[in-house]
Design an enzyme around this catalytic site. Structure first.
Site, PDB file in Angstrom:
ATOM      1  N   LYS A  10       0.826  -1.221   0.000  1.00  0.00           N
ATOM      2  CA  LYS A  10       0.000   0.000   0.000  1.00  0.00           C
ATOM      3  C   LYS A  10       0.854   1.261   0.000  1.00  0.00           C
ATOM      4  CE  LYS A  10      -2.288  -0.903   3.754  1.00  0.00           C
ATOM      5  NZ  LYS A  10      -1.738  -2.242   4.073  1.00  0.00           N
ATOM      6  N   ARG A  87      -9.343   0.893   9.032  1.00  0.00           N
ATOM      7  CA  ARG A  87      -9.203  -0.544   9.218  1.00  0.00           C
ATOM      8  C   ARG A  87     -10.449  -1.179   9.824  1.00  0.00           C
ATOM      9  NH1 ARG A  87      -3.016  -1.680  11.338  1.00  0.00           N
ATOM     10  NH2 ARG A  87      -1.945  -1.076   9.420  1.00  0.00           N
ATOM     11  N   ARG A 121      11.170  -7.454   4.521  1.00  0.00           N
ATOM     12  CA  ARG A 121      11.336  -6.003   4.526  1.00  0.00           C
ATOM     13  C   ARG A 121      12.554  -5.569   5.340  1.00  0.00           C
ATOM     14  NH1 ARG A 121       5.183  -3.792   5.411  1.00  0.00           N
ATOM     15  NH2 ARG A 121       5.437  -4.897   7.408  1.00  0.00           N
ATOM     16  N   ARG A 164      12.039  -4.191  11.065  1.00  0.00           N
ATOM     17  CA  ARG A 164      11.037  -3.824  12.044  1.00  0.00           C
ATOM     18  C   ARG A 164      10.808  -4.974  13.016  1.00  0.00           C
ATOM     19  NH1 ARG A 164       5.984  -1.541   8.641  1.00  0.00           N
ATOM     20  NH2 ARG A 164       4.949  -2.614  10.358  1.00  0.00           N
ATOM     21  N   ARG A 175      -1.199 -10.264  12.555  1.00  0.00           N
ATOM     22  CA  ARG A 175      -1.712  -9.037  11.937  1.00  0.00           C
ATOM     23  C   ARG A 175      -2.657  -9.359  10.782  1.00  0.00           C
ATOM     24  NH1 ARG A 175       3.667  -6.500  10.315  1.00  0.00           N
ATOM     25  NH2 ARG A 175       2.385  -4.962   9.219  1.00  0.00           N
TER      26      ARG A 175
END
Length: 224
Positions: A10, A87, A121, A164, A175
Protein backbone atom coordinates in the site's frame (compact mmCIF):
# COMPACT_ATOMS: atom_id res chain seq x y z
CA UNK A 1 -8.04 5.47 0.01
CA UNK A 2 -5.75 2.46 -0.50
CA UNK A 3 -6.82 -0.73 1.30
CA UNK A 4 -4.98 -4.03 1.54
CA UNK A 5 -3.46 -6.51 3.97
CA UNK A 6 -0.13 -5.84 5.71
CA UNK A 7 2.75 -6.24 3.26
CA UNK A 8 0.70 -5.90 0.07
CA UNK A 9 2.53 -2.70 -0.86
CA UNK A 10 0.00 0.00 0.00
CA UNK A 11 2.65 2.50 1.05
CA UNK A 12 4.91 1.88 -1.93
CA UNK A 13 2.18 2.16 -4.53
CA UNK A 14 0.29 4.94 -2.75
CA UNK A 15 3.39 7.16 -2.65
CA UNK A 16 4.06 6.57 -6.35
CA UNK A 17 0.47 7.21 -7.36
CA UNK A 18 0.26 10.34 -5.20
CA UNK A 19 3.23 11.83 -7.07
CA UNK A 20 1.56 11.09 -10.40
CA UNK A 21 -1.71 12.63 -9.19
CA UNK A 22 -0.07 15.71 -7.67
CA UNK A 23 -1.51 15.18 -4.18
CA UNK A 24 0.17 14.36 -0.85
CA UNK A 25 0.45 10.79 0.35
CA UNK A 26 -0.66 10.29 3.95
CA UNK A 27 0.49 7.00 5.45
CA UNK A 28 -1.26 6.12 8.68
CA UNK A 29 1.59 3.74 9.46
CA UNK A 30 4.16 6.53 9.06
CA UNK A 31 2.13 8.86 11.27
CA UNK A 32 1.93 6.19 13.98
CA UNK A 33 5.63 5.31 13.70
CA UNK A 34 6.54 9.00 13.99
CA UNK A 35 4.68 9.10 17.30
CA UNK A 36 6.48 5.96 18.45
CA UNK A 37 9.89 7.26 17.36
CA UNK A 38 9.20 10.54 19.13
CA UNK A 39 8.47 8.54 22.29
CA UNK A 40 5.34 10.54 23.02
CA UNK A 41 2.82 9.19 25.52
CA UNK A 42 0.65 7.98 22.65
CA UNK A 43 3.71 6.60 20.91
CA UNK A 44 4.71 4.42 23.84
CA UNK A 45 1.17 3.06 24.16
CA UNK A 46 0.95 2.32 20.44
CA UNK A 47 4.38 0.61 20.39
CA UNK A 48 3.23 -2.02 22.87
CA UNK A 49 0.03 -2.62 20.92
CA UNK A 50 1.74 -2.87 17.51
CA UNK A 51 4.37 -5.30 18.85
CA UNK A 52 1.60 -7.76 19.72
CA UNK A 53 0.06 -7.52 16.23
CA UNK A 54 -3.14 -5.85 17.43
CA UNK A 55 -4.84 -2.74 16.07
CA UNK A 56 -4.25 0.65 17.64
CA UNK A 57 -7.45 2.00 19.30
CA UNK A 58 -9.61 4.23 17.12
CA UNK A 59 -9.38 7.25 19.42
CA UNK A 60 -5.58 7.39 19.14
CA UNK A 61 -5.53 6.87 15.38
CA UNK A 62 -8.26 9.44 14.71
CA UNK A 63 -6.54 12.11 16.80
CA UNK A 64 -3.32 11.70 14.84
CA UNK A 65 -5.05 11.63 11.44
CA UNK A 66 -7.34 14.57 12.20
CA UNK A 67 -4.34 16.72 13.15
CA UNK A 68 -2.61 15.83 9.86
CA UNK A 69 -5.72 16.62 7.79
CA UNK A 70 -6.15 20.00 9.49
CA UNK A 71 -2.52 20.88 8.79
CA UNK A 72 -3.10 20.02 5.14
CA UNK A 73 -6.21 22.17 4.93
CA UNK A 74 -4.30 25.11 6.41
CA UNK A 75 -1.58 24.58 3.80
CA UNK A 76 -4.13 24.55 0.97
CA UNK A 77 -3.95 20.86 0.03
CA UNK A 78 -6.63 20.00 -2.53
CA UNK A 79 -6.92 16.40 -1.43
CA UNK A 80 -4.73 13.47 -0.47
CA UNK A 81 -4.14 9.77 -0.96
CA UNK A 82 -4.51 7.79 2.27
CA UNK A 83 -3.15 4.33 3.05
CA UNK A 84 -3.31 2.18 6.17
CA UNK A 85 -6.66 3.64 7.21
CA UNK A 86 -9.53 2.96 7.76
CA UNK A 87 -9.20 -0.54 9.22
CA UNK A 88 -12.67 -0.89 10.73
CA UNK A 89 -16.17 0.11 9.63
CA UNK A 90 -16.52 2.64 12.49
CA UNK A 91 -13.25 4.23 11.33
CA UNK A 92 -14.59 4.36 7.76
CA UNK A 93 -17.77 6.03 8.96
CA UNK A 94 -15.82 8.62 10.96
CA UNK A 95 -13.46 9.28 8.05
CA UNK A 96 -16.51 9.97 5.88
CA UNK A 97 -17.58 12.63 8.37
CA UNK A 98 -14.11 14.21 8.34
CA UNK A 99 -13.55 14.30 4.56
CA UNK A 100 -15.21 13.23 1.29
CA UNK A 101 -13.92 9.83 0.21
CA UNK A 102 -14.10 9.76 -3.60
CA UNK A 103 -12.53 6.37 -4.40
CA UNK A 104 -11.21 3.27 -2.61
CA UNK A 105 -8.66 0.90 -4.16
CA UNK A 106 -8.27 -2.57 -2.64
CA UNK A 107 -4.86 -4.18 -3.34
CA UNK A 108 -4.87 -7.97 -3.03
CA UNK A 109 -2.15 -10.65 -2.79
CA UNK A 110 -2.03 -14.30 -1.62
CA UNK A 111 -1.42 -14.74 2.12
CA UNK A 112 1.69 -16.94 1.85
CA UNK A 113 3.34 -14.32 -0.32
CA UNK A 114 2.29 -11.54 2.05
CA UNK A 115 4.07 -13.32 4.91
CA UNK A 116 7.23 -13.79 2.85
CA UNK A 117 7.20 -10.15 1.74
CA UNK A 118 6.72 -8.80 5.27
CA UNK A 119 9.54 -10.92 6.66
CA UNK A 120 11.80 -9.71 3.84
CA UNK A 121 11.34 -6.00 4.53
CA UNK A 122 14.46 -4.06 5.47
CA UNK A 123 15.35 -0.41 6.01
CA UNK A 124 18.70 1.35 5.90
CA UNK A 125 19.51 2.59 9.38
CA UNK A 126 21.40 5.54 7.90
CA UNK A 127 19.43 6.90 4.92
CA UNK A 128 16.05 5.43 5.87
CA UNK A 129 15.31 3.94 2.43
CA UNK A 130 13.19 0.77 2.32
CA UNK A 131 14.20 -2.48 0.62
CA UNK A 132 12.97 -6.08 0.43
CA UNK A 133 15.24 -9.11 0.24
CA UNK A 134 12.46 -11.63 -0.49
CA UNK A 135 12.88 -13.32 -3.89
CA UNK A 136 9.43 -14.59 -4.81
CA UNK A 137 8.49 -16.87 -7.70
CA UNK A 138 5.21 -18.72 -7.20
CA UNK A 139 4.00 -21.19 -9.82
CA UNK A 140 1.14 -23.05 -8.12
CA UNK A 141 -1.01 -25.31 -10.26
CA UNK A 142 -4.25 -23.64 -11.28
CA UNK A 143 -3.15 -20.20 -10.11
CA UNK A 144 -1.50 -17.29 -11.94
CA UNK A 145 2.29 -17.13 -11.74
CA UNK A 146 3.52 -14.42 -9.39
CA UNK A 147 7.10 -13.20 -9.76
CA UNK A 148 8.53 -10.53 -7.43
CA UNK A 149 12.30 -10.05 -7.62
CA UNK A 150 14.05 -8.73 -4.50
CA UNK A 151 14.60 -5.00 -4.04
CA UNK A 152 18.12 -5.31 -2.69
CA UNK A 153 20.00 -2.39 -1.10
CA UNK A 154 23.02 -0.79 -2.81
CA UNK A 155 26.48 -1.61 -1.50
CA UNK A 156 26.64 1.59 0.58
CA UNK A 157 23.54 0.48 2.57
CA UNK A 158 24.29 -3.25 2.69
CA UNK A 159 25.79 -3.37 6.17
CA UNK A 160 23.28 -0.95 7.69
CA UNK A 161 20.03 -2.90 7.20
CA UNK A 162 17.48 -2.95 10.01
CA UNK A 163 14.25 -4.94 10.36
CA UNK A 164 11.04 -3.82 12.04
CA UNK A 165 10.47 -5.66 15.32
CA UNK A 166 6.99 -6.72 14.19
CA UNK A 167 8.16 -8.22 10.87
CA UNK A 168 8.37 -11.80 12.19
CA UNK A 169 6.23 -14.64 10.85
CA UNK A 170 4.33 -15.00 14.13
CA UNK A 171 3.42 -11.32 14.37
CA UNK A 172 2.73 -11.00 10.63
CA UNK A 173 0.25 -13.89 10.71
CA UNK A 174 -1.40 -12.35 13.78
CA UNK A 175 -1.71 -9.04 11.94
CA UNK A 176 -3.19 -10.78 8.90
CA UNK A 177 -5.81 -12.48 11.09
CA UNK A 178 -6.68 -9.17 12.71
CA UNK A 179 -6.96 -7.70 9.22
CA UNK A 180 -9.35 -10.42 8.10
CA UNK A 181 -11.53 -10.06 11.18
CA UNK A 182 -11.72 -6.27 11.29
CA UNK A 183 -10.81 -4.83 7.90
CA UNK A 184 -12.47 -7.09 5.33
CA UNK A 185 -15.88 -5.68 6.37
CA UNK A 186 -14.49 -2.26 5.38
CA UNK A 187 -14.19 -3.57 1.83
CA UNK A 188 -17.86 -4.56 1.90
CA UNK A 189 -18.77 -1.16 3.37
CA UNK A 190 -17.13 0.77 0.52
CA UNK A 191 -18.25 -1.76 -2.09
CA UNK A 192 -21.87 -1.19 -1.07
CA UNK A 193 -21.33 2.53 -1.68
CA UNK A 194 -19.96 1.89 -5.16
CA UNK A 195 -16.56 3.36 -4.23
CA UNK A 196 -14.35 0.25 -4.17
CA UNK A 197 -12.40 -1.46 -6.93
CA UNK A 198 -10.10 -4.50 -6.53
CA UNK A 199 -6.58 -4.63 -7.93
CA UNK A 200 -4.61 -7.93 -7.69
CA UNK A 201 -0.82 -7.57 -7.36
CA UNK A 202 0.79 -10.04 -9.79
CA UNK A 203 4.37 -8.87 -10.09
CA UNK A 204 7.10 -6.59 -8.82
CA UNK A 205 7.00 -2.81 -8.52
CA UNK A 206 8.30 -2.00 -12.05
CA UNK A 207 5.71 -4.29 -13.67
CA UNK A 208 2.80 -3.32 -11.44
CA UNK A 209 3.20 0.49 -11.29
CA UNK A 210 2.17 1.35 -14.89
CA UNK A 211 -0.75 -1.11 -14.80
CA UNK A 212 -1.97 0.37 -11.52
CA UNK A 213 -1.63 3.92 -12.83
CA UNK A 214 -3.74 3.05 -15.87
CA UNK A 215 -6.33 1.44 -13.57
CA UNK A 216 -6.59 4.66 -11.55
CA UNK A 217 -6.70 6.87 -14.64
CA UNK A 218 -9.56 4.77 -16.03
CA UNK A 219 -11.46 5.22 -12.74
CA UNK A 220 -10.93 8.99 -12.79
CA UNK A 221 -12.08 9.21 -16.42
CA UNK A 222 -15.22 7.26 -15.57
CA UNK A 223 -16.02 9.70 -12.75
CA UNK A 224 -15.69 12.82 -14.90
Amino acid sequence: VFLGAPGVGKGTYASRMAKQMGVPHISMGDLVRAEIKGETAMGKEMKAIAASGKLVPDALVLDILNARIKRGEEDGERGFLLDGFPRTVPQAETLGEMVEVTQVLNLTLREDILVEKCCGRRECGECGKAFNIADIKSEKSGEPTIIMPPLNPPEKCMGKMTQRADDTEEVVRARLQVYKDATVPVEDYYRSKGLLSDFPIMGGIPETTPVLLKHIIDIIKAQT
